[in-house]
Design a protein around this motif. Structure first.
Motif, PDB file in Angstrom:
ATOM      1  N   THR A   1       0.839  -1.197   0.000  1.00 36.74           N
ATOM      2  CA  THR A   1       0.000   0.000   0.000  1.00 36.74           C
ATOM      3  C   THR A   1       0.873   1.245   0.000  1.00 36.74           C
ATOM      4  N   ALA A   2       0.424   2.234  -0.725  1.00 34.40           N
ATOM      5  CA  ALA A   2       1.184   3.480  -0.799  1.00 34.40           C
ATOM      6  C   ALA A   2       1.052   4.231   0.523  1.00 34.40           C
ATOM      7  N   PRO A   3       2.170   4.608   1.148  1.00 34.54           N
ATOM      8  CA  PRO A   3       2.059   5.364   2.384  1.00 34.54           C
ATOM      9  C   PRO A   3       1.778   6.840   2.138  1.00 34.54           C
ATOM     10  N   VAL A   4       1.787   7.251   0.874  1.00 31.80           N
ATOM     11  CA  VAL A   4       1.541   8.674   0.608  1.00 31.80           C
ATOM     12  C   VAL A   4       0.158   8.851  -0.004  1.00 31.80           C
ATOM     13  N   VAL A   5      -0.481   9.922   0.368  1.00 29.50           N
ATOM     14  CA  VAL A   5      -1.797  10.215  -0.190  1.00 29.50           C
ATOM     15  C   VAL A   5      -1.754  11.590  -0.832  1.00 29.50           C
ATOM     16  N   GLN A   6      -2.401  11.718  -1.955  1.00 29.60           N
ATOM     17  CA  GLN A   6      -2.464  13.029  -2.577  1.00 29.60           C
ATOM     18  C   GLN A   6      -3.479  13.869  -1.805  1.00 29.60           C
ATOM     19  N   ALA A   7      -3.041  15.067  -1.439  1.00 26.62           N
ATOM     20  CA  ALA A   7      -3.966  15.962  -0.757  1.00 26.62           C
ATOM     21  C   ALA A   7      -5.156  16.225  -1.665  1.00 26.62           C
TER      22      ALA A   7
ATOM     23  N   PHE B   1       3.283  18.383  -2.990  1.00 21.74           N
ATOM     24  CA  PHE B   1       3.825  17.138  -2.449  1.00 21.74           C
ATOM     25  C   PHE B   1       2.702  16.362  -1.771  1.00 21.74           C
ATOM     26  N   ALA B   2       2.676  15.068  -1.995  1.00 20.47           N
ATOM     27  CA  ALA B   2       1.733  14.212  -1.277  1.00 20.47           C
ATOM     28  C   ALA B   2       2.308  13.924   0.103  1.00 20.47           C
ATOM     29  N   LEU B   3       1.430  13.809   1.084  1.00 17.87           N
ATOM     30  CA  LEU B   3       1.876  13.630   2.463  1.00 17.87           C
ATOM     31  C   LEU B   3       1.559  12.204   2.930  1.00 17.87           C
ATOM     32  N   PRO B   4       2.389  11.666   3.825  1.00 26.88           N
ATOM     33  CA  PRO B   4       2.140  10.301   4.298  1.00 26.88           C
ATOM     34  C   PRO B   4       0.930  10.243   5.227  1.00 26.88           C
ATOM     35  N   LYS B   5       0.265   9.103   5.182  1.00 27.25           N
ATOM     36  CA  LYS B   5      -0.878   8.901   6.078  1.00 27.25           C
ATOM     37  C   LYS B   5      -0.394   8.628   7.505  1.00 27.25           C
ATOM     38  N   GLU B   6       0.755   7.947   7.585  1.00 24.97           N
ATOM     39  CA  GLU B   6       1.279   7.511   8.894  1.00 24.97           C
ATOM     40  C   GLU B   6       2.442   8.407   9.301  1.00 24.97           C
ATOM     41  N   PRO B   7       2.736   8.482  10.605  1.00 21.66           N
ATOM     42  CA  PRO B   7       3.900   9.267  11.054  1.00 21.66           C
ATOM     43  C   PRO B   7       5.206   8.517  10.791  1.00 21.66           C
ATOM     44  N   VAL B   8       5.677   8.582   9.553  1.00 27.30           N
ATOM     45  CA  VAL B   8       6.856   7.805   9.147  1.00 27.30           C
ATOM     46  C   VAL B   8       8.078   8.713   9.061  1.00 27.30           C
ATOM     47  N   SER B   9       9.209   8.091   8.798  1.00 34.25           N
ATOM     48  CA  SER B   9      10.453   8.848   8.654  1.00 34.25           C
ATOM     49  C   SER B   9      10.561   9.399   7.233  1.00 34.25           C
ATOM     50  N   CYS B  10      10.783  10.710   7.122  1.00 27.81           N
ATOM     51  CA  CYS B  10      10.852  11.352   5.809  1.00 27.81           C
ATOM     52  C   CYS B  10      12.197  12.050   5.646  1.00 27.81           C
ATOM     53  N   VAL B  11      12.764  11.914   4.458  1.00 30.95           N
ATOM     54  CA  VAL B  11      14.004  12.634   4.147  1.00 30.95           C
ATOM     55  C   VAL B  11      13.681  13.650   3.050  1.00 30.95           C
ATOM     56  N   LEU B  12      14.069  14.912   3.279  1.00 34.49           N
ATOM     57  CA  LEU B  12      13.788  16.002   2.350  1.00 34.49           C
ATOM     58  C   LEU B  12      15.107  16.488   1.770  1.00 34.49           C
ATOM     59  N   ILE B  13      15.224  16.441   0.454  1.00 35.99           N
ATOM     60  CA  ILE B  13      16.496  16.749  -0.194  1.00 35.99           C
ATOM     61  C   ILE B  13      16.305  17.914  -1.154  1.00 35.99           C
ATOM     62  N   GLY B  14      17.021  19.010  -0.915  1.00 36.72           N
ATOM     63  CA  GLY B  14      16.859  20.181  -1.783  1.00 36.72           C
ATOM     64  C   GLY B  14      18.187  20.766  -2.208  1.00 36.72           C
TER      65      GLY B  14
ATOM     66  N   GLU C   1       7.469  21.478   7.993  1.00 35.77           N
ATOM     67  CA  GLU C   1       6.519  21.879   9.036  1.00 35.77           C
ATOM     68  C   GLU C   1       5.258  21.012   9.004  1.00 35.77           C
ATOM     69  N   ARG C   2       4.703  20.819   7.794  1.00 30.03           N
ATOM     70  CA  ARG C   2       3.480  19.994   7.678  1.00 30.03           C
ATOM     71  C   ARG C   2       3.739  18.560   8.115  1.00 30.03           C
ATOM     72  N   LEU C   3       4.913  18.047   7.756  1.00 31.68           N
ATOM     73  CA  LEU C   3       5.223  16.655   8.096  1.00 31.68           C
ATOM     74  C   LEU C   3       5.375  16.489   9.603  1.00 31.68           C
ATOM     75  N   ARG C   4       6.000  17.479  10.245  1.00 35.56           N
ATOM     76  CA  ARG C   4       6.166  17.382  11.702  1.00 35.56           C
ATOM     77  C   ARG C   4       4.818  17.457  12.409  1.00 35.56           C
ATOM     78  N   GLU C   5       3.926  18.285  11.847  1.00 37.36           N
ATOM     79  CA  GLU C   5       2.573  18.355  12.420  1.00 37.36           C
ATOM     80  C   GLU C   5       1.889  16.992  12.403  1.00 37.36           C
ATOM     81  N   ARG C   6       2.261  16.178  11.405  1.00 35.91           N
ATOM     82  CA  ARG C   6       1.681  14.839  11.313  1.00 35.91           C
ATOM     83  C   ARG C   6       2.462  13.811  12.109  1.00 35.91           C
ATOM     84  N   GLY C   7       3.450  14.275  12.828  1.00 38.81           N
ATOM     85  CA  GLY C   7       4.223  13.360  13.655  1.00 38.81           C
ATOM     86  C   GLY C   7       5.329  12.633  12.919  1.00 38.81           C
ATOM     87  N   CYS C   8       5.649  13.084  11.711  1.00 38.58           N
ATOM     88  CA  CYS C   8       6.706  12.421  10.946  1.00 38.58           C
ATOM     89  C   CYS C   8       8.075  12.829  11.475  1.00 38.58           C
TER      90      CYS C   8
END
Lengths: 280, 292
Positions: free
Chosen positions: A3-9, A113-126, A139-146
């Motif tokens: 299952t995809a852990p990311v959902v399109q907003a 960006f699609a956001l994960p449904k679960e509070p998983v570990s995310c790496v952001l590369i820019g 910020e949005r990811l931390r709000e979701r507990g990621c």
């Protein structure tokens, strides 16, 4: 991975075309950080969306910029901040604009960006100025507990967005410069696999040059993470009208097709892009 | 006092709510444009050029900027006629748009086949035959260099369309040839001519392309003037770099019954809606003057 852990907003709001005003301009390293009043646009913002600006009447192509920040500014309500690298005729025109100047702003544009449904570990590369949308994303990811880790990369220290701000946004920050002036010496491709392993990443977000995004998507695949890559292409209309910004992708049916960077992207699943065929 | 509704425009036997149309290839599928203004307020939505089979479009860069213009060689990407009829047309009709389908073919047989399939589709207001792709040869399209080529394509379409679906012919804004071409396509059965399209140009790397935008506007306006002067009964739709309401007014004053907004939409997606609204005010004033 079933299952995809990311959902399109869901429920993207239509973009607006408004008269904006330059409220503040600040030089940071190689870049100009511009704060714009753009009524209605901040409320519709999602990380990964962008704005298109007009740079005078005789330059017909729009110039696209990641929305870096949305924040209130006295008397104007919410404003947007963009990061401009003055490298071409349009970006220099913008960098020279005086505070109080008005300009046409369209946005927010594109698929965020699609956001994960679960509070998983995310790496952001820019990379360089293109790391701009990762800060509000963090910020949005931390709000979701990621758990959020960042990699900021650039040719040298002047071409990095604030590493201090990155450290406030993320649990761990990896800095990479091509000249080694700060952090690791090298490219995104040199560090991405190690970071994904160390952080046990479930989702990887990338924005930058095509070779780096290709490396990010490949490393994610290898590691078994989902990747969301935001592709930068020169845009003409930036609104999906002109079909000028084709990105070769694989459709959901498995068939190759050309998507529009502006309207179907700029964020694509990394495993859906035919990286060897993307124009650089 | 009664307020006059938006005055209608008669074009090719169609009654349109106003004289402002989109130009082919500049309104996306319609969905993207609808975000900036309802499509039913426009005289008509002209689709991007639709071909018999799907076309992915050409290599990048497809579009580059030049002062007051865009040089473009998109290769006319489109999903092909069947997919267009199944997915794009119903949505446009549901939005209340008057739909003019622009078509492009690689042979007269393809033009005829496109006409047959469109003729069976309910809701198509008119067909615009793209006779002026600026890189027709490079893209493999039926090449319209001589007026009789243009007439051949118009006849091929006309023959296979049911009565009541008018054919518009979109011509190149070539001042020296436009009158002769307009006369020929009108004789072949076109109900109106659209003057003009992009001018043949080249991308910086030398690939054949078209030049559009305000840079070509004076040339297009001259073409409209020439056609109007030579063919007083012809119905003309003016196109080419129209960006402001004043631009539109000058084309209407030169004898166009309607105008198409193209490149301006790429610079400001609200431009067609704004020009349409401002012209509606003009027309309402005219009506008031007439009735008072």
């Amino acid at each position: 991975m079933t299952t995809a852990p990311v959902v399109q907003a869901a429920g993207r709001l239509a973009p607006l075309h408004v008269r904006g005003e330059l409220l503040a301009a600040r030089r940071v390293g190689a870049y100009h950080h511009l704060t714009l009043a753009a009524p209605g646009i901040p409320a519709r913002f999602r990380p990964g969306t962008f704005v298109a600006l007009s740079v005078g009447e005789t330059h017909l192509a729009r110039r696209a910029f990641w929305i870096h920040q949305v924040k209130p500014m006295g008397g104007y309500g919410a404003t947007i901040q963009i990061v401009v690298a003055p490298v071409g005729v349009g970006t220099r025109w913008l960098a020279d604009l005086g505070v109080g100047a008005t300009l046409e702003v369209t946005g927010p544009l594109g698929r965020p960006f699609a956001l994960p449904k679960e509070p998983v570990s995310c790496v952001l590369i820019g990379e360089e100025y293109a790391a701009a949308p990762l800060f509000p994303l963090a910020e949005r990811l931390r709000e979701r507990g990621c758990r959020v880790s960042m990699v900021v990369a650039g040719r040298d220290e002047a071409h990095l967005l604030s590493t201090l701000e990155a450290k406030r946004s993320a649990r761990s920050v990896t800095v990479v410069t091509r000249d080694g002036s700060i952090g690791h010496k090298g490219e995104v491709a040199d560090v991405v696999a190690d970071v994904l392993r160390r952080e046990e990443a479930a989702v990887v977000y990338g924005v930058g040059t095509v070779p780096s995004l290709h490396a990010v998507a490949a490393a994610a695949e290898e590691h078994g993470a989902w990747s969301q890559t935001a592709i930068e292409q020169p845009l003409t209309c930036a609104t999906g009208l002109c079909h000028g910004c084709a990105v070769p992708v694989v459709g959901e049916d498995g068939a190759p097709r050309l998507a529009r960077a502006c309207a179907d992207g700029p964020v694509f699943r990394g495993d859906r892009v035919r990286w060897n065929e993307v124009a650089t | 006092m009664t307020v006059a509704g938006p005055p209608n425009v008669e074009l090719a036997g169609l009654t349109l709510v106003g004289p402002v149309l989109t130009a082919a290839g500049c309104g996306g599928t319609g969905r993207e444009l609808a975000a900036y203004g309802p499509l039913d307020r426009l005289g008509a939505f002209v689709t991007r050029s639709i071909s018999l089979n799907a076309r992915p479009g050409g290599a990048l860069p497809r579009i580059v900027e030049t002062p007051s213009g865009l040089v473009h060689a998109t290769g006319l990407p489109n999903p092909g006629i069947d997919q267009f009829l199944a997915t794009e047309l119903p949505w446009l009709l549901q939005e209340g748009a008057r739909v003019i389908v622009s078509i492009v073919g690689s042979s007269l047989g393809e033009y005829a086949e496109l006409a047959r399939r469109l003729g069976r589709a309910p809701g198509v207001s008119a067909i615009e035959v793209n006779l002026s792709s600026p890189d027709a040869m490079g893209s493999g399209f039926f090449d319209v260099r001589e007026p009789f080529h243009a007439a051949g394509a118009v006849s091929a379409v006309q023959r296979d369309l049911p009565r009541g679906v008018p054919v518009l012919a979109k011509l190149r804004p070539d001042v020296l040839r436009v009158v002769e071409t307009a006369r020929t396509v009108l004789d072949a059965g076109a109900a109106a001519v659209v003057v003009g399209n992009a001018l043949p140009a080249a991308l910086p790397d030398g690939r054949p392309a078209g030049l559009s935008g305000p840079a070509v506007r004076p040339l297009s306006l001259r073409c409209v003037t020439e056609v109007r002067g030579a063919l007083p009964d012809a119905q003309i739709v003016g196109a080419g770099g129209i960006s402001t309401t004043d631009d539109a007014r000058s084309f209407l004053a030169a004898g166009a019954v309607a105008v198409q907004i193209g490149t301006a939409l790429l610079h400001d997606p609200t431009s067609a809606a704004r020009i349409a609204a401002e012209l509606a005010v003009d027309a309402a004033h005219d009506q008031e003057r007439i009735s008072s």
